[in-house]
Write an enzyme that holds these catalytic residues in place. Structure first.
Site, PDB file in Angstrom:
ATOM      1  N   HIS A 192      57.312   6.826 -99.067  1.00 49.22           N
ATOM      2  CA  HIS A 192      58.771   6.527 -97.855  1.00 49.22           C
ATOM      3  C   HIS A 192      59.622   5.307 -98.755  1.00 49.22           C
ATOM      4  O   HIS A 192      58.996   4.250 -99.090  1.00 49.22           O
ATOM      5  CB  HIS A 192      57.803   6.313 -96.684  1.00 49.22           C
ATOM      6  CG  HIS A 192      57.587   4.731 -96.692  1.00 49.22           C
ATOM      7  ND1 HIS A 192      57.095   3.553 -96.265  1.00 49.22           N
ATOM      8  CD2 HIS A 192      55.906   4.731 -96.422  1.00 49.22           C
ATOM      9  CE1 HIS A 192      55.876   2.718 -96.479  1.00 49.22           C
ATOM     10  NE2 HIS A 192      54.902   3.350 -96.861  1.00 49.22           N
TER      11      HIS A 192
ATOM     12  N   GLU B  48      48.151   7.391 -95.225  1.00 47.90           N
ATOM     13  CA  GLU B  48      47.848   5.799 -96.130  1.00 47.90           C
ATOM     14  C   GLU B  48      46.677   5.658 -96.229  1.00 47.90           C
ATOM     15  O   GLU B  48      46.232   5.496 -95.140  1.00 47.90           O
ATOM     16  CB  GLU B  48      49.075   4.384 -95.673  1.00 47.90           C
ATOM     17  CG  GLU B  48      48.633   3.418 -96.619  1.00 47.90           C
ATOM     18  CD  GLU B  48      49.024   3.290 -97.735  1.00 47.90           C
ATOM     19  OE1 GLU B  48      48.678   4.307 -98.559  1.00 47.90           O
ATOM     20  OE2 GLU B  48      50.613   2.952 -98.615  1.00 47.90           O
TER      21      GLU B  48
END
Length: 283
Positions: free
Chosen positions: A37, A117
């Site tokens: 990202h 994550e």
């Protein structure tokens, strides 16, 4: 020479036919485009994200749009057949930025919770600088991440991440038929572990700290494997700075030599500026 030419002439169509058949029967390559990202407000502040939600900064939004323009310009060579994204807001914002730059729409994305994550539970939301000063476990985690766990909840961050990365890699391989390409938008630490998992490399203290696999914001790497194979045969960095293909065998040799030398060759860079600064912002 004329006699030889006369004798060889009938064999030429046969040789060509066999070459065509061999090429047609060869396993078709599969590809995975793996993206981290864009920059978030937590990245910019040096704050640990993990399971928490964060927003792309203006820089992060611009990074996603620039990456999208690169993907669009490369669409003939990198035609995307399916898209997978982590459920976090920062990854979905990044995908939206990539999509906004496409002349032809990308396939509808599938949200996969397993792409999230690494989870640093009790530290999430904290500044790294504060943890470095106030919690001695921070240095323990940095030195020996494999097997580290929080006494508060028993969670072992890297153990959990390795399990999820293995599960997600197997699912992505199954979802990417021969001759097709999948795009995945996920996270820095997750991506770093996924690349090593895909190549069949151990993700231990050594591997997790190796800056060779660090992802800066909106970086894209490509993994390649033959249909029916469990591991990737090669990988390369594509954006923003391209690299040559690195075979699985070459990465195994590189790791073996680095282990013998006592530390990853990129660890100094990974701890001091450049890729290292970005690596510290992955979590």
């Amino acid at each position: 020479s004329r006699l030889l030419e006369t004798q060889m002439r009938p064999l030429i169509p046969l040789v060509l036919t066999r070459a065509v058949v061999a090429a047609a029967s060869a396993p078709a390559s599969c590809r995975l485009l793996l993206v981290r990202h864009g920059e978030t407000n937590y990245n910019a502040a040096g704050r640990i994200q993990g399971r928490l939600e964060s927003e792309l900064t203006q820089t992060g939004l611009e990074q996603a749009e620039k990456l999208g323009a690169w993907v669009d310009a490369s669409s003939e060579a990198l035609a995307v057949d399916r898209v997978f994204v982590s459920p976090k807001r920062r990854t979905r914002q990044t995908l939206a930025g990539i999509e906004s730059a496409q002349r032809a729409p990308l396939p509808a994305a599938e949200v996969r919770p397993g792409l999230r994550e690494i989870e640093l539970t009790v530290w999430e939301g904290s500044l790294r600088s504060d943890l470095a000063e106030s919690d001695p476990r921070w240095e323990q985690w940095k030195a020996r991440p494999d097997g580290f766990s929080f006494e508060e909840d028993g969670h072992a961050p890297l153990t959990d991440l390795k399990r999820r990365a293995a599960e997600e890699w197997a699912a992505l391989v199954a979802a990417t038929p021969g001759g097709s390409t999948s795009l995945v938008v996920a996270h820095g630490a997750f991506n770093r572990v996924l690349v090593q998992t895909a190549l069949g490399l151990p993700v231990d203290d050594f591997g997790f700290k190796d800056g060779h696999y660090a992802f800066e914001n909106c970086a894209l790497v490509e993994l390649r494997w033959e249909a029916g194979q469990a591991h990737a045969s090669a990988w390369r960095k594509r954006y923003p700075a391209p690299s040559e293909w690195r075979s699985r065998e070459a990465e195994e040799v590189r790791r073996a030599r680095a282990v013998e030398a006592g530390e990853p060759p990129d660890v100094e860079e990974a701890e001091h500026g450049g890729a290292g600064r970005r690596r510290k912002e992955e979590l």
